[in-house]
Design a protein around this motif. Structure first.
Motif, mmCIF file in Angstrom:
data_model
loop_
_atom_site.group_PDB
_atom_site.id
_atom_site.type_symbol
_atom_site.label_atom_id
_atom_site.label_comp_id
_atom_site.label_asym_id
_atom_site.label_seq_id
_atom_site.Cartn_x
_atom_site.Cartn_y
_atom_site.Cartn_z
ATOM 1 N N UNK A 153 -12.836 -8.395 -1.592
ATOM 2 C CA UNK A 153 -12.234 -9.723 -1.492
ATOM 3 C C UNK A 153 -12.147 -10.456 -2.825
ATOM 4 N N UNK A 154 -12.988 -10.042 -3.777
ATOM 5 C CA UNK A 154 -12.969 -10.760 -5.065
ATOM 6 C C UNK A 154 -12.840 -9.760 -6.215
ATOM 7 N N UNK A 173 -7.461 -5.815 -13.424
ATOM 8 C CA UNK A 173 -8.261 -6.277 -12.286
ATOM 9 C C UNK A 173 -8.692 -5.108 -11.396
ATOM 10 N N UNK A 174 -10.003 -5.036 -11.139
ATOM 11 C CA UNK A 174 -10.528 -4.074 -10.143
ATOM 12 C C UNK A 174 -11.080 -4.912 -9.002
ATOM 13 N N UNK A 175 -10.757 -4.521 -7.784
ATOM 14 C CA UNK A 175 -11.257 -5.267 -6.632
ATOM 15 C C UNK A 175 -12.728 -4.918 -6.419
ATOM 16 N N UNK A 176 -13.557 -5.926 -6.190
ATOM 17 C CA UNK A 176 -14.997 -5.720 -6.041
ATOM 18 C C UNK A 176 -15.346 -4.975 -4.755
ATOM 19 N N UNK A 177 -16.609 -4.590 -4.637
ATOM 20 C CA UNK A 177 -17.066 -3.798 -3.468
ATOM 21 C C UNK A 177 -16.893 -4.607 -2.170
ATOM 22 N N UNK A 178 -16.839 -5.955 -2.261
ATOM 23 C CA UNK A 178 -16.648 -6.751 -1.040
ATOM 24 C C UNK A 178 -15.188 -6.735 -0.589
ATOM 25 N N UNK A 208 -6.007 -6.958 -2.379
ATOM 26 C CA UNK A 208 -5.462 -5.594 -2.477
ATOM 27 C C UNK A 208 -4.573 -5.493 -3.704
ATOM 28 N N UNK A 209 -4.664 -4.354 -4.374
ATOM 29 C CA UNK A 209 -3.777 -4.112 -5.518
ATOM 30 C C UNK A 209 -2.382 -3.826 -4.959
ATOM 31 N N UNK A 210 -1.335 -4.250 -5.664
ATOM 32 C CA UNK A 210 0.019 -3.946 -5.173
ATOM 33 C C UNK A 210 0.234 -2.430 -5.141
ATOM 34 N N UNK A 211 1.087 -1.936 -4.202
ATOM 35 C CA UNK A 211 1.313 -0.483 -4.134
ATOM 36 C C UNK A 211 1.837 0.025 -5.482
ATOM 37 N N UNK A 212 1.422 1.240 -5.840
ATOM 38 C CA UNK A 212 1.868 1.810 -7.122
ATOM 39 C C UNK A 212 3.395 1.912 -7.099
ATOM 40 N N UNK A 213 4.011 1.541 -8.216
ATOM 41 C CA UNK A 213 5.477 1.628 -8.300
ATOM 42 C C UNK A 213 5.867 3.105 -8.274
#
Ligand SMILES: Cc1cc2nc3c(=O)[nH]c(=O)nc-3n(C[C@H](O)[C@H](O)[C@H](O)COP(=O)(O)OP(=O)(O)OC[C@H]3O[C@@H](n4cnc5c(N)ncnc54)[C@H](O)[C@@H]3O)c2cc1C
Length: 248
Positions: free
Chosen positions: A24-25, A17-22, A216-221
């Motif tokens: 939010x999606x 999953x990559x977060x879009x430019x908005x 938001x992507x979860x923080x990198x482990x």
């Protein structure tokens, strides 16, 4: 028997999953979208019921033109008709369910099948909401379904057991993995599905109740730390657990 199956168009499970430019999606670029896996159980169950009791199976999806791909998959599996409720832009589970329910009011199905969850947003809400808007009973996490005399008996998967329930039709049933083995569309089915029309209707306009503020992507482990070997490493491990991880 008129059976409506709700199918959502989701990124496949391999998607990074990559977060879009908005912000939010999900960024759809390069994403392979598929028919939501839990909805495949819904479509398969609808086809089995039709094969046994006769009737019609309609696949319904709410979203943009891209959802036609998912509707064609349901047609290729054997659905008789497909309806795209055209609705782009921000829609929460409430808005998705209400728009679908508005359409179902005119179709008046005997049975509505949905998946237990949509693997993109995992709200597990749409099925129950559709039932509420249509004032119908709903049964979730179903792994076995039988229909006789205008009633369904269903087995629900619960912690450590199966609950056996009985409901009068019409109702909403949410399919769990294990309900059946979805068939693979035959080549003939795929070819026929290409020619079958998809009815496109504007989705009833419904305002969302849940506003997405951000995705938001979860923080990198943090990479693990090797503190040494054997019992010699214990003092350093205890110090790190106490001072850094603060867990002891
Ligand atoms: C562009 C975009 C904008 C969005 N904006 C918002 C927002 O502002 N607020 C917010 O909360 N969420 C938003 N979402 C998420 C959206 O609400 C969910 O994609 C949608 O509700 C389905 O996911 P769910 O987790 O609610 O479904 P679940 O409740 O987990 O799905 C259960 C079952 O319902 C059926 N179903 C679900 N969705 C559909 C569908 N679209 N068509 C047909 N059947 C369906 C399927 O059978 C599915 O198995 C947005 C999504 C997109 C793509």
């Amino acid at each position: 028997m008129k059976i409506a199956v709700c199918v959502s168009h989701v990124p496949d499970t391999e998607t990074k999953v990559k977060v879009g430019s908005d912000g939010k999606t999900i960024d759809p670029a390069g994403v392979n979208y598929v028919l939501n896996p839990y909805d495949e159980f819904g479509v398969e169950e609808a086809l089995k019921i039709r094969e046994k009791d006769g009737g019609e199976v309609v696949a319904i999806s709410l979203g943009g033109d891209a959802n036609k791909e998912t509707l064609r998959k349901a047609l290729a599996m054997g659905a008789d008709k497909a309806v795209l409720l055209k609705g782009d832009g921000e829609r929460d589970s409430y808005a998705v369910a209400k728009s679908i329910a508005e359409y179902l009011k005119s179709y008046e199905p005997d049975l509505i099948l949905v998946g237990k969850q949509s693997i993109d947003y995992d709200n597990l809400q749409v099925g129950g909401l559709i039932a509420e808007f249509l004032d119908l009973p709903s049964v979730s996490v179903v792994v076995k379904l039988e229909i006789a005399g205008g009633k369904i008996t269903a087995e629900r998967e619960i912690e450590g057991a199966h609950e056996h329930v009985e409901v009068t039709l019409p109702c909403v049933v949410a399919a769990q993995r294990g309900l059946n083995e979805p068939r693979y569309p035959s080549l003939k089915g795929i070819m026929q599905a290409k020619k079958k029309p998809i009815e496109v209707l504007d989705a009833a306009p419904v305002e969302s109740r849940v506003k997405v503020l951000a995705m938001k992507k979860p923080p990198k482990k943090q990479p693990g730390k090797i503190v040494g070997e054997g019992t010699d490493a214990v003092p350093e491990l205890v110090r790190l657990l106490r001072e850094e991880a603060k867990v002891i």
